[in-house]
Design a protein around this motif. Structure first.
Motif: not given
Length: 572
Positions: A408-422
């Motif tokens: 979950e913590d890794r998914a949350k950090a990756a989700w932040l990046y996904a939202q940043f680039v979009t």
């Protein structure tokens, strides 16, 4: 406007800060906004800074983490990996490694993670073509529920899902969003506008074929134009190269499958009417029942993958590739063939994946000195079996996907990046670099009104209601990784001449049904997995309304063309 990846000083700043023990935050965000984004954003500078501050605050619990994400190698993702990932790392302290690999390799990695449960990547940009797979296997985080629960604290309040133009393709029949679009591109008809408007070419074409040279509406006209230009002497236009009337690719390679599953069969008219995909038979020739369960791919079970329309589609592609294309095209893959029109000796292409528009605008052979193109984009022509109400083309929607096997913590950090680039802060600039639109606010941005004349109809297409007739693979496909590999292996036999089109398609539909039968026996997709029809004589299904369709007495339609300028006016 400055669009080169080399132009940014933010990249250098970001790279220098990657080794820092902690993120520095807003100072780096402001430098990034100054040096990279400027006024190429849907947000005001104040709104940009507010969005960056949100990312800084939301990322604090994950600062210092090393996160790995992966996508295919196209211009858009190169920009993310080389510019946006380092900037995000510097601003938030979450260190991002954004790997770029082939699209087939992305699917293979994702499939391995699905089968093993091992967390290979923390997030994937994979095509929405896998929506049927993700919905049935339930191995990815359903983003609708994720954003409302575990992921609520890392979901950007300014995400604005309504601004995304492709979420209908990443939403399953259960109404849930499974993937977040990151880049989107269509396949469109591409042609040399300057050659089509040349008075000698127009007069000669009309004299030979009896109608006007223009954008082909159907495959009969496309074939005439391919024949006309192949080997044509264009020295009166100052062109000495050998000219070809068609461009395609035929190497037995995973990308050959995309060539056909990416709506080629639908354009021929194989499937049923319906948007975003034909129902009950889609562009893969797979039939589903009223519960969205796949019931067959061969005509004996009501599918259409080996139907007369499918045979017609493959035979036409092989014929055009052999007779009107550069000899090397038969041995090319998707990525090798894509840049060829930019070399200046191709008259038209049935469909050009618009991800290749970005390198085309840097090709002097097909661009005027003032930066306007010698080519234009238009809707792809359709085949003899096509009917009004069917989809007319394909859109690739590469989308962020979070696997349940990712902690979950890794998914949350990756989700932040996904939202940043979009994010709205960066998406206009990213769209200028890659020309793969995902947000309405970017498409409508003033900077694209200014740039539209240099993009050959791309902006007009994405601003038109016509774009909804182009769609990705839909939910009829129960396991994209397993079924997609069957296409290139079988179609490759038809391309090489090892089998006739009918033999190759009989084998293809049989192989697809074998996979679906195994899924049915295993029961792993529950009551939305395959439930195969009993086999019957194919004539039973051919006599029913819709797809599969019986063979036409004459597959050569009356050729029809249209003026490009009138077509564009109708879009507006």
């Amino acid at each position: 406007m400055t669009l080169s990846l080399k132009s940014t000083t933010a990249l250098g700043l970001a790279l220098s800060l990657l080794s820092a023990p902690a993120f520095a935050g807003m100072d780096e965000a402001r430098a990034f906004l100054d040096d990279e984004i400027g006024d190429q954003s849907a947000l005001s500078r104040e709104e940009q800074e507010a969005e960056m501050q949100w990312f800084i605050d939301a990322a604090q619990p994950f600062a210092g983490m090393d996160i790995r994400v992966v996508s295919e190698t196209i211009t858009t993702h190169e920009y993310e990996a080389k510019v946006l990932a380092p900037a995000f790392s510097a601003i938030t302290g979450i260190r991002i490694t954004h790997d770029l690999i082939g699209e087939g390799d992305v699917v293979e990695k994702l499939q391995t993670q699905m089968q093993s449960g091992q967390n290979i990547y923390d997030a994937y940009v994979n095509d929405s073509d896998l929506i049927g797979t993700h919905w049935r296997y339930q191995q990815v985080r359903n983003l609708t529920d994720w954003m409302a629960s575990e992921g609520a604290d890392v979901t950007n309040p300014g995400l604005d899902l309504d601004d995304f133009i492709g979420t209908q393709f990443t939403t399953a029949p259960d109404g849930k969003l499974y993937q977040l679009p990151d880049q989107q591109f269509a396949n469109l008809y591409w042609f040399r506008y300057d050659w089509f408007n040349d008075e000698k070419n127009k007069a000669d074409f009309n004299a030979e074929y009896g109608y006007d040279l223009g954008v082909p509406v159907n495959w009969s006209a496309y074939e005439d134009i391919a024949e006309f230009f192949t080997g044509r002497d264009l020295s009166h236009m100052g062109i000495d190269d050998k000219i070809f009337g068609n461009m395609d690719y035929g190497k037995k390679d995973p990308s050959l499958g995309w060539r056909y599953t990416d709506a080629w069969m639908s354009m021929a008219g194989m499937g049923d009417k319906g948007e975003p995909n034909g129902l009950p038979v889609d562009e893969w020739g797979i039939r589903v029942n009223d519960n969205s369960q796949p019931v067959g791919a061969c005509m004996a079970r009501g599918g259409a993958a080996n139907s007369p329309a499918a045979v017609y589609a493959v035979e036409k592609a092989v014929d055009w590739l052999q007779n009107y294309s550069p000899p090397s095209a038969m041995g090319m893959t998707f990525s090798e063939a894509g840049p060829v029109p930019g070399q200046g000796n191709i008259a038209q292409q049935m469909f050009l994946y618009t991800t290749f528009v970005a390198p085309l605008v840097d090709s002097p052979a097909v661009m005027n000195e003032d930066g306007t193109p010698k080519w234009r984009l238009a809707p792809s022509p359709h085949g003899a079996y096509w009917e009004d109400g069917m989809k007319v083309g394909y859109q690739d929607v590469g989308s962020w996907t979070l696997m349940k096997s990712t902690p979950e913590d890794r998914a949350k950090a990756a989700w932040l990046y996904a939202q940043f680039v979009t994010s709205k802060t960066v998406d206009v600039k990213k769209s200028h670099v890659g020309l793969t639109f995902v947000r309405e606010s970017s498409i409508q941005h003033d900077s694209f009104t200014e740039r539209a004349p240099k993009l050959g109809g791309l902006v007009e297409f994405y601003r038109s209601p016509a774009r909804t007739q182009w769609s990705p693979t839909g939910t009829n496909v129960p396991d994209y990784p397993k079924l997609a590999q069957l296409w290139w292996q079988n179609i490759g036999d038809a391309m090489s001449g090892a089998k006739t089109a009918q033999e190759a398609l009989d084998s293809l539909c049989g192989d697809m049904e074998s996979v679906m039968e195994r899924l049915e026996r295993a029961g792993i997709q529950g009551d939305i997995g395959p439930a195969m029809n009993d086999e019957q004589d194919a004539e039973y299904w051919l006599s029913q309304p819709g797809s599969p369709k019986p063979r036409l007495d004459n597959e050569e339609e009356e050729p029809v063309t249209v003026s490009y300028d009138e077509l564009i006016a109708s879009w507006q």
